[in-house]
Design a protein around this motif. Structure first.
Motif, short mmCIF file in Angstrom:
data_model
loop_
_atom_site.label_atom_id
_atom_site.label_comp_id
_atom_site.label_asym_id
_atom_site.label_seq_id
_atom_site.Cartn_x
_atom_site.Cartn_y
_atom_site.Cartn_z
N ALA A 56 8.48 -8.70 70.77
CA ALA A 56 9.70 -8.44 71.53
C ALA A 56 10.14 -6.99 71.39
CB ALA A 56 10.83 -9.37 71.06
N ARG A 57 9.71 -6.34 70.34
CA ARG A 57 10.12 -4.96 70.10
C ARG A 57 9.17 -4.34 69.09
NH1 ARG A 57 15.18 -1.91 70.48
NH2 ARG A 57 14.30 0.16 70.79
N ARG A 58 8.64 -3.20 69.42
CA ARG A 58 7.70 -2.54 68.52
C ARG A 58 8.42 -1.52 67.65
NH1 ARG A 58 1.96 -1.13 69.16
NH2 ARG A 58 1.54 0.42 67.57
N LYS A 59 8.08 -1.49 66.38
CA LYS A 59 8.56 -0.45 65.49
C LYS A 59 7.33 0.27 64.94
CE LYS A 59 12.79 -2.92 64.35
NZ LYS A 59 13.65 -3.46 63.29
N GLN A 60 7.53 1.16 63.97
CA GLN A 60 6.40 1.97 63.53
C GLN A 60 5.34 1.14 62.79
OE1 GLN A 60 7.51 5.45 61.36
NE2 GLN A 60 5.55 6.44 61.72
N ASN A 61 5.77 0.39 61.79
CA ASN A 61 4.83 -0.43 61.01
C ASN A 61 5.22 -1.90 61.03
OD1 ASN A 61 2.95 1.56 59.95
ND2 ASN A 61 4.75 2.39 58.93
N LEU A 111 10.90 -7.91 76.80
CA LEU A 111 11.69 -6.80 76.26
C LEU A 111 10.89 -5.50 76.10
CD1 LEU A 111 14.10 -8.28 73.56
CD2 LEU A 111 14.68 -7.18 75.71
N PRO A 112 9.67 -5.54 75.59
CA PRO A 112 8.95 -4.26 75.45
C PRO A 112 8.81 -3.53 76.78
CG PRO A 112 7.81 -5.99 74.24
CD PRO A 112 8.88 -6.67 75.05
N LEU A 113 8.65 -4.30 77.86
CA LEU A 113 8.54 -3.68 79.18
C LEU A 113 9.85 -3.02 79.59
CD1 LEU A 113 6.69 -5.91 81.80
CD2 LEU A 113 6.10 -3.64 81.00
N ILE A 114 10.96 -3.67 79.24
CA ILE A 114 12.27 -3.12 79.59
C ILE A 114 12.44 -1.75 78.93
CG2 ILE A 114 14.77 -3.42 79.32
CD1 ILE A 114 14.32 -6.43 79.54
N PHE A 115 12.15 -1.69 77.65
CA PHE A 115 12.32 -0.41 76.93
C PHE A 115 11.33 0.64 77.44
CE2 PHE A 115 14.27 -3.44 73.97
CZ PHE A 115 15.49 -2.82 73.80
N GLN A 116 10.13 0.19 77.76
CA GLN A 116 9.12 1.12 78.29
C GLN A 116 9.59 1.70 79.62
OE1 GLN A 116 5.18 -0.69 78.32
NE2 GLN A 116 4.51 0.68 79.95
N ALA A 117 10.13 0.85 80.49
CA ALA A 117 10.57 1.31 81.81
C ALA A 117 11.75 2.27 81.68
CB ALA A 117 10.96 0.11 82.67
N SER A 119 12.45 4.17 79.14
CA SER A 119 12.01 5.46 78.60
C SER A 119 11.29 6.28 79.67
CB SER A 119 11.11 5.24 77.38
OG SER A 119 9.89 4.70 77.79
N ASN A 120 10.79 5.59 80.70
CA ASN A 120 10.18 6.30 81.83
C ASN A 120 11.20 6.63 82.92
OD1 ASN A 120 7.68 6.22 80.64
ND2 ASN A 120 7.01 4.38 81.72
N GLN A 121 12.48 6.41 82.59
CA GLN A 121 13.60 6.71 83.50
C GLN A 121 13.55 5.90 84.79
OE1 GLN A 121 13.26 11.01 83.62
NE2 GLN A 121 14.77 11.18 81.98
N ALA A 122 13.04 4.68 84.68
CA ALA A 122 13.05 3.79 85.84
C ALA A 122 14.34 2.97 85.84
CB ALA A 122 11.84 2.86 85.77
N ASP A 123 14.76 2.53 87.03
CA ASP A 123 15.87 1.58 87.13
C ASP A 123 15.31 0.19 86.84
OD1 ASP A 123 17.65 3.55 87.86
OD2 ASP A 123 17.15 3.34 90.00
N VAL A 124 16.05 -0.57 86.02
CA VAL A 124 15.53 -1.87 85.60
C VAL A 124 16.52 -2.98 85.95
CG1 VAL A 124 14.72 -3.25 83.65
CG2 VAL A 124 14.32 -0.79 83.68
N THR A 125 16.00 -4.03 86.57
CA THR A 125 16.81 -5.19 86.90
C THR A 125 16.15 -6.43 86.32
OG1 THR A 125 17.46 -4.14 88.97
CG2 THR A 125 17.85 -6.50 88.78
N VAL A 126 16.96 -7.25 85.65
CA VAL A 126 16.43 -8.44 84.99
C VAL A 126 17.02 -9.69 85.65
CG1 VAL A 126 16.61 -9.78 82.85
CG2 VAL A 126 15.94 -7.38 82.77
N ILE A 135 19.84 -6.22 75.20
CA ILE A 135 19.17 -5.31 76.13
C ILE A 135 20.10 -4.15 76.45
CG2 ILE A 135 17.60 -7.01 77.13
CD1 ILE A 135 19.45 -7.33 79.44
N PRO A 136 19.53 -3.00 76.78
CA PRO A 136 20.36 -1.82 77.02
C PRO A 136 21.36 -2.04 78.15
CG PRO A 136 18.04 -1.23 76.83
CD PRO A 136 18.09 -2.70 76.88
N ALA A 137 22.51 -1.35 78.06
CA ALA A 137 23.58 -1.51 79.04
C ALA A 137 23.15 -1.04 80.43
CB ALA A 137 24.81 -0.73 78.58
N ALA A 138 22.16 -0.17 80.48
CA ALA A 138 21.74 0.36 81.78
C ALA A 138 21.01 -0.68 82.63
CB ALA A 138 20.81 1.55 81.55
#
Lengths: 229, 258
Positions: A56-61, A111-117, A119-126, A135-138
């Motif tokens: 659901a979410r990637r971190k470093q390790n 969720l990983p796709l949401i954060f990826q999108a 970070s690519n400055q895409a508009d996201v609708t769920v 999930i982010p407020a945006a």
């Protein structure tokens, strides 16, 4: 496929009561969006099979593992893991309007796709009818029934759907028979994958345009046009 | 009597349907642990997966219905024969028999004859059709006799009955071994009744008792069913099994060597 050792670092309970686990492991074992690992706790000696775990979410390790997880997993539980396995999401690099829809309780797996999108400055609708994870407020959120309205807006659509939802997908998307989707669409088909690709056992076989496809090896994320739906 | 004998370098085997159609070093198991590799079931004609397949967990195990999908005998030979020839492990090809009529027996003979002499193949394991009775099992064993060592895979729930019949029919000397197929079960699910093969640790006591009983008939047994731990593996050997086939434990996380 090498096996690696992981450890449940923390258990988190989501708003709807579902449990997520933070799993510490080598970075190379962390599944990408839509990929999975098979994880088994050796302390659970008589568990018949490993658990299919999505990120659901990637971190470093470490990564946050999406539900459903065994109730016996607790902080400190040692895990043997095999993976990452399967094909994950691969959104077009230049997509700017991303729509994601979870047909069951699978929003965590998106969720990983949401954060990826984002970070690519895409508009996201769920689109989802279940309780929302953090999930982010945006991100704009709509009920699943509104999904047909977005099909002309999005330039990439990602779905998370259980196998049983496939026969009703055209109806849920509001598409008449024979009408094609307007944008590239990928679907994570959630189904049991007991062998994890080791046997091509057929338990996860899905009807495709030509014959069938195995979710464990050729999925679990498919280009929707490759499936029979 | 088969022209060749079955000789295993280790008593540990994979059960048919657990590791695919050829030994893949990228799989979940260290292949050097195995005495031989048993292929997924192969039928004369291609078989599509069950529609829909079914997986139903229950305490101690799970029910699985897949339809044993495979590309069919001719396509399997095309795809996998070279891999079998290159394998460092001897190959046991698992063949499915579609029925008990003469046409099915002729199909079986046809497939076996085309496997004889192929490099890498050490023997044949045959999966019986569902609900095969003693007469059918004996007829299939007779039809399958050829140059290659032969293992007849008997459903766990009928294995003792069929073993007695095979032994009484004098097939004990011609069969290299009998092995144990997962028993079939049923579960109530929202869509109705699900039927399929049963796997999991809960099967072990039944499997062990069956191995003990079959040994009384004088047949050589390859044990299988619910073996998840070293001590269970050893228990099967102590009960008289010549080899032990591992199934779902291989999907869980492989096998811990002692």
């Amino acid at each position: 496929m090498p096996k690696v050792t992981g450890r449940v670092a923390a258990i988190k309970v989501d708003r709807d009561g579902s449990r997520l686990a933070e799993i510490a492991c080598p970075p190379e074992a962390i599944p990408g969006a839509g990929q999975y690992v098979l994880a088994w706790a050796p302390a659970d000696r008589d568990s018949p099979l490993a658990t299919t775990v999505f990120s659901a979410r990637r971190k470093q390790n470490s990564f946050l593992a999406a539900p459903q997880l065994p109730a016996s997993w607790a902080p400190g539980t040692q895990l043997e893991m095999r993976g990452p396995l399967g094909h994950g999401f691969s959104p077009p690099a230049n997509c700017r309007r991303v729509a994601l829809a979870a047909f069951d309780r699978g929003l965590q797996r998106l969720l990983p796709l949401i954060f990826q999108a984002i970070s690519n400055q895409a508009d996201v609708t769920v689109f989802s009818d279940t309780a929302l994870p953090g999930i982010p407020a945006a991100v704009e959120v709509f009920p699943l029934g509104d999904l047909p309205t977005v099909l002309t807006w999005a330039d990439y659509l990602a779905l998370d759907l259980p196998r049983r939802a496939i026969p009703h997908l055209r109806e849920r998307l509001g598409l008449a028979p024979g009408v094609a989707l307007a944008c590239p669409t990928q679907a994570l088909v959630f189904t049991a994958m007991p062998c994890g690709g080791a046997a091509e056992c057929g338990a996860c076989a899905l009807p495709s345009r030509r014959s069938w496809k195995l979710a464990c090896k050729e999925g679990p994320v498919f280009d929707l046009n490759d499936l029979e739906w | 009597m088969p022209k060749f004998e079955l000789s295993l370098i280790s008593p540990l085997l994979n059960a048919s349907g657990t590791l695919g159609f050829f030994p893949d070093p990228r799989g979940p198991l260290d292949l050097s642990l195995l005495g031989a590799f048993i292929t997924n079931p192969i039928s004369l004609r291609p078989r599509a997966p069950a529609s829909p397949p079914n997986y139903q967990p229950y305490p101690g195990g799970f029910l699985l219905h897949t339809g044993y999908p495979n590309p069919g005998f001719r396509a399997a030979i095309k795809r996998y024969a070279s891999r079998w020839a290159q394998s460092t492990l001897p190959i046991l090809v698992h063949l499915l028999v579609s029925g008990s009529d003469q046409a099915s027996l002729d199909e079986l003979t046809y497939m076996i004859q085309r496997l004889e002499g192929r490099p890498g193949i050490m023997g044949i394991e045959i999966g019986l059709p569902p609900n095969a009775d003693a007469q059918t099992a004996c007829a299939i064993a007779q039809a399958a006799l050829g140059e290659l060592p032969l293992i007849l895979r008997l459903p766990l729930e009928n294995a003792l009955l069929l073993s007695r019949a095979l032994s009484q029919d004098g097939l004990g000397d011609t069969l290299s071994a009998v092995s144990l197929a997962p028993p079939r079960g049923a579960m109530r699910v929202p869509e109705g009744l699900a039927t399929g093969r049963l796997y999991g640790p809960a099967l072990f006591p039944l499997s062990l008792a069956t191995v003990l009983a079959i040994r009384e008939t004088g047949l050589t047994v390859f044990a299988a069913g619910g073996v998840y731990h070293q001590e269970q593996f050893q228990a099967m050997l102590s009960a008289g099994a010549t080899a032990v086939q591992l199934d779902a434990v291989l999907w869980r996380g492989g096998w811990q060597s002692p």
